[in-house]
Motif scaffolding. Structure first.
Motif, PDB file in Angstrom:
ATOM      1  N   ASN A  50      -5.450  23.743 -11.937  1.00 15.32           N
ATOM      2  CA  ASN A  50      -7.016  23.972 -12.106  1.00 15.32           C
ATOM      3  C   ASN A  50      -7.674  23.563 -10.881  1.00 15.32           C
ATOM      4  OD1 ASN A  50      -7.005  24.844 -14.681  1.00 15.32           O
ATOM      5  ND2 ASN A  50      -7.425  22.998 -15.629  1.00 15.32           N
ATOM      6  N   TYR A  51      -7.070  24.065  -9.799  1.00 15.67           N
ATOM      7  CA  TYR A  51      -8.224  24.231  -8.439  1.00 15.67           C
ATOM      8  C   TYR A  51      -9.376  24.956  -8.716  1.00 15.67           C
ATOM      9  CZ  TYR A  51      -6.347  28.806  -6.710  1.00 15.67           C
ATOM     10  OH  TYR A  51      -6.025  29.913  -6.622  1.00 15.67           O
ATOM     11  N   LEU A  52     -10.476  24.569  -8.349  1.00 16.28           N
ATOM     12  CA  LEU A  52     -11.734  25.213  -8.172  1.00 16.28           C
ATOM     13  C   LEU A  52     -12.350  25.987  -7.008  1.00 16.28           C
ATOM     14  CD1 LEU A  52     -13.470  22.839 -10.822  1.00 16.28           C
ATOM     15  CD2 LEU A  52     -13.403  25.270 -10.953  1.00 16.28           C
TER      16      LEU A  52
ATOM     17  N   ASP B 262      17.733  20.982  -4.227  1.00 13.08           N
ATOM     18  CA  ASP B 262      16.663  19.900  -4.241  1.00 13.08           C
ATOM     19  C   ASP B 262      15.402  20.871  -4.260  1.00 13.08           C
ATOM     20  OD1 ASP B 262      16.615  20.905  -1.725  1.00 13.08           O
ATOM     21  OD2 ASP B 262      16.785  18.937  -0.557  1.00 13.08           O
ATOM     22  N   TYR B 263      15.287  21.707  -5.092  1.00  9.35           N
ATOM     23  CA  TYR B 263      14.435  22.438  -5.122  1.00  9.35           C
ATOM     24  C   TYR B 263      12.837  21.735  -5.987  1.00  9.35           C
ATOM     25  CZ  TYR B 263      15.125  22.771 -10.270  1.00  9.35           C
ATOM     26  OH  TYR B 263      15.416  22.448 -11.506  1.00  9.35           O
ATOM     27  N   SER B 264      12.961  20.764  -6.531  1.00  9.12           N
ATOM     28  CA  SER B 264      12.104  20.053  -7.289  1.00  9.12           C
ATOM     29  C   SER B 264      11.326  19.391  -6.106  1.00  9.12           C
ATOM     30  CB  SER B 264      12.740  19.113  -8.199  1.00  9.12           C
ATOM     31  OG  SER B 264      13.398  18.046  -7.566  1.00  9.12           O
ATOM     32  N   GLU B 265      11.819  18.835  -4.967  1.00 12.48           N
ATOM     33  CA  GLU B 265      11.069  18.323  -4.130  1.00 12.48           C
ATOM     34  C   GLU B 265      10.559  19.245  -2.868  1.00 12.48           C
ATOM     35  OE1 GLU B 265      10.320  15.130  -3.489  1.00 12.48           O
ATOM     36  OE2 GLU B 265      11.299  14.424  -5.290  1.00 12.48           O
ATOM     37  N   HIS B 266      10.549  20.697  -3.082  1.00 12.81           N
ATOM     38  CA  HIS B 266      10.287  21.463  -2.236  1.00 12.81           C
ATOM     39  C   HIS B 266       9.567  22.888  -3.027  1.00 12.81           C
ATOM     40  CE1 HIS B 266      13.164  19.110  -0.167  1.00 12.81           C
ATOM     41  NE2 HIS B 266      12.510  19.426   0.714  1.00 12.81           N
ATOM     42  N   SER B 267       9.307  22.734  -4.074  1.00 11.69           N
ATOM     43  CA  SER B 267       8.692  23.921  -4.643  1.00 11.69           C
ATOM     44  C   SER B 267       7.428  23.334  -5.580  1.00 11.69           C
ATOM     45  CB  SER B 267       9.477  24.554  -5.888  1.00 11.69           C
ATOM     46  OG  SER B 267      10.938  24.872  -5.304  1.00 11.69           O
ATOM     47  N   PHE B 268       6.391  24.265  -5.221  1.00 11.76           N
ATOM     48  CA  PHE B 268       5.097  23.600  -5.625  1.00 11.76           C
ATOM     49  C   PHE B 268       4.456  24.833  -6.284  1.00 11.76           C
ATOM     50  CE2 PHE B 268       6.514  21.788  -1.641  1.00 11.76           C
ATOM     51  CZ  PHE B 268       6.600  20.316  -1.999  1.00 11.76           C
ATOM     52  N   PHE B 269       3.661  24.377  -7.235  1.00 11.41           N
ATOM     53  CA  PHE B 269       2.751  25.366  -8.059  1.00 11.41           C
ATOM     54  C   PHE B 269       1.261  24.808  -8.077  1.00 11.41           C
ATOM     55  CE2 PHE B 269       7.038  25.870  -9.425  1.00 11.41           C
ATOM     56  CZ  PHE B 269       7.106  27.125  -9.702  1.00 11.41           C
ATOM     57  N   TYR B 270       0.465  25.987  -8.180  1.00 10.78           N
ATOM     58  CA  TYR B 270      -1.037  26.010  -8.049  1.00 10.78           C
ATOM     59  C   TYR B 270      -1.664  26.987  -9.138  1.00 10.78           C
ATOM     60  CZ  TYR B 270       0.552  23.771  -3.874  1.00 10.78           C
ATOM     61  OH  TYR B 270       1.295  22.949  -2.905  1.00 10.78           O
ATOM     62  N   PHE B 271      -2.430  26.546 -10.103  1.00  9.15           N
ATOM     63  CA  PHE B 271      -3.258  27.329 -10.890  1.00  9.15           C
ATOM     64  C   PHE B 271      -4.583  27.274 -10.718  1.00  9.15           C
ATOM     65  CE2 PHE B 271       0.280  26.469 -14.586  1.00  9.15           C
ATOM     66  CZ  PHE B 271       1.194  26.924 -13.733  1.00  9.15           C
ATOM     67  N   ARG B 272      -4.985  28.584 -10.608  1.00  8.02           N
ATOM     68  CA  ARG B 272      -6.606  28.660 -10.404  1.00  8.02           C
ATOM     69  C   ARG B 272      -7.346  28.149 -11.755  1.00  8.02           C
ATOM     70  NH1 ARG B 272      -8.524  34.429  -9.056  1.00  8.02           N
ATOM     71  NH2 ARG B 272      -8.266  33.927  -6.714  1.00  8.02           N
ATOM     72  N   HIS B 273      -8.507  27.377 -11.598  1.00 10.55           N
ATOM     73  CA  HIS B 273      -9.159  27.289 -12.824  1.00 10.55           C
ATOM     74  C   HIS B 273      -9.719  28.480 -13.412  1.00 10.55           C
ATOM     75  CE1 HIS B 273     -12.227  25.583 -15.353  1.00 10.55           C
ATOM     76  NE2 HIS B 273     -11.695  24.271 -15.382  1.00 10.55           N
ATOM     77  N   PRO B 274      -9.974  28.769 -14.492  1.00 10.72           N
ATOM     78  CA  PRO B 274     -10.569  30.161 -14.860  1.00 10.72           C
ATOM     79  C   PRO B 274     -12.138  30.105 -14.604  1.00 10.72           C
ATOM     80  CG  PRO B 274      -9.323  29.123 -16.605  1.00 10.72           C
ATOM     81  CD  PRO B 274      -9.315  27.885 -15.714  1.00 10.72           C
ATOM     82  N   ASP B 275     -12.858  28.900 -14.524  1.00 13.50           N
ATOM     83  CA  ASP B 275     -14.055  29.099 -14.022  1.00 13.50           C
ATOM     84  C   ASP B 275     -14.495  29.241 -12.414  1.00 13.50           C
ATOM     85  OD1 ASP B 275     -14.976  28.170 -16.496  1.00 13.50           O
ATOM     86  OD2 ASP B 275     -15.351  26.187 -15.876  1.00 13.50           O
ATOM     87  N   PHE B 276     -13.201  29.519 -11.747  1.00 14.46           N
ATOM     88  CA  PHE B 276     -13.219  29.807 -10.400  1.00 14.46           C
ATOM     89  C   PHE B 276     -13.982  31.377 -10.220  1.00 14.46           C
ATOM     90  CE2 PHE B 276     -11.429  32.116  -6.838  1.00 14.46           C
ATOM     91  CZ  PHE B 276     -11.460  31.089  -5.779  1.00 14.46           C
TER      92      PHE B 276
END
Length: 284
Positions: free
Chosen positions: A247-249, A193-207
């Motif tokens: 795109n977290y800032l 059940d990796y789809s409920e327990h794997s998480f991805f976060y991409f940093r916004h380039p403007d960061f």
């Protein structure tokens, strides 16, 4: 504008064929494309006899993610441990950017150790990506010179039948290998059940524009080829439909997203009718 609309349509379509790789970093959607469900009893893996343990593997590049890792180690993970304790669950994180010893690294054991730890942490996997691709044969790309230690690390890992596939990916970064072994390899798809327990976060380039100049330099892509490989990897992650926030800032926003996602996943796995469950943990 039109470019933002194009990016949005690409992200929502799992059959991405020919993305404009060079523009990916600036065309990713500003919000998550998929979140784990919060009310799915069928997704629960509750079993009174199984160990009440949560081990989360943290994958990311190193030199450009110092602030994010410090926030997780000093604030988010300690509070998650406390929260899990209230559920009679033991929480621990595995961050091998801190945990691989110099001896292990010089012995060429980095890839083996990382992939084994990914297995031990299943199904929990947390990945943070910025503009850097990670440790890979970048000198070979520029002037044909090979990183001998990295080549040795690949060779030792490939001797293990379970990790033999890495021999075909010697041009990839160690971070990409972790991601592929955790969720993207065909062997992993449709299992668990990796789809409920794997998480991805991409940093916004403007960061990085908000950072001091001397720090900005270590937060950018190593080479044009590295940027292209990272762009392809990000598109593949998005197209997979795995839970992600792209795109977290700010570091504060990231910490709130991670705490919310992990609280949700943990309470699905270890529900408690007697507790009032928060949707996020304070990061103040």
């Amino acid at each position: 504008d039109q470019s933002r609309q194009n990016a949005k349509s690409q992200t929502s379509n799992p059959k991405i064929q020919s993305p404009r790789l060079g523009n990916l970093s600036r065309s990713l959607p500003r919000i998550q494309t998929k979140q784990p469900s919060r009310n799915r009893p069928e997704a629960s893996r509750v079993n009174e006899e199984k160990p009440r343990i949560v081990r989360v593997f943290v994958s990311s590049t190193f030199v450009d993610m110092t602030m994010e890792r410090e926030e997780l180690v000093k604030k988010v993970f300690p509070q998650l441990r406390s929260f899990c304790s209230s559920l009679n669950v033991v929480f621990s994180e595995v961050d091998l950017r801190w945990g691989v010893t110099a001896e292990q690294s010089q012995s060429g054991l980095t890839i083996q150790k990382c992939l084994k730890e990914v297995d031990l942490c299943r199904p929990y996997f947390l990945c943070i990506l910025g503009e850097r691709y990670g440790w890979h044969q970048q000198n070979f790309e520029k002037d044909g010179e090979s990183d001998e230690l990295l080549a040795k690390t690949f060779s030792l890992a490939a001797k293990d039948p379970k990790f033999a596939w890495v021999d075909q990916m010697r041009d990839r970064s160690v971070t990409e290998l972790e991601i592929r072994h955790a969720v993207l390899n065909p062997l992993q798809k449709g299992t668990g059940d990796y789809s409920e327990h794997s998480f991805f976060y991409f940093r916004h380039p403007d960061f990085i524009k908000r950072l001091p100049i001397d720090i900005q330099a270590r937060c950018t892509a190593e080479t044009p080829m590295a940027r292209e490989k990272l762009d392809k990897l990000k598109y593949e992650i998005i197209a997979s439909g795995l839970p992600g926030h792209f795109n977290y800032l700010s570091v504060k926003t990231l910490s709130q997203l991670i705490s919310s996602d992990l609280i949700n996943a943990i309470t699905i796995e270890f529900p408690s009718k007697s507790l009032s469950i928060p949707t996020t943990i304070s990061t103040q």
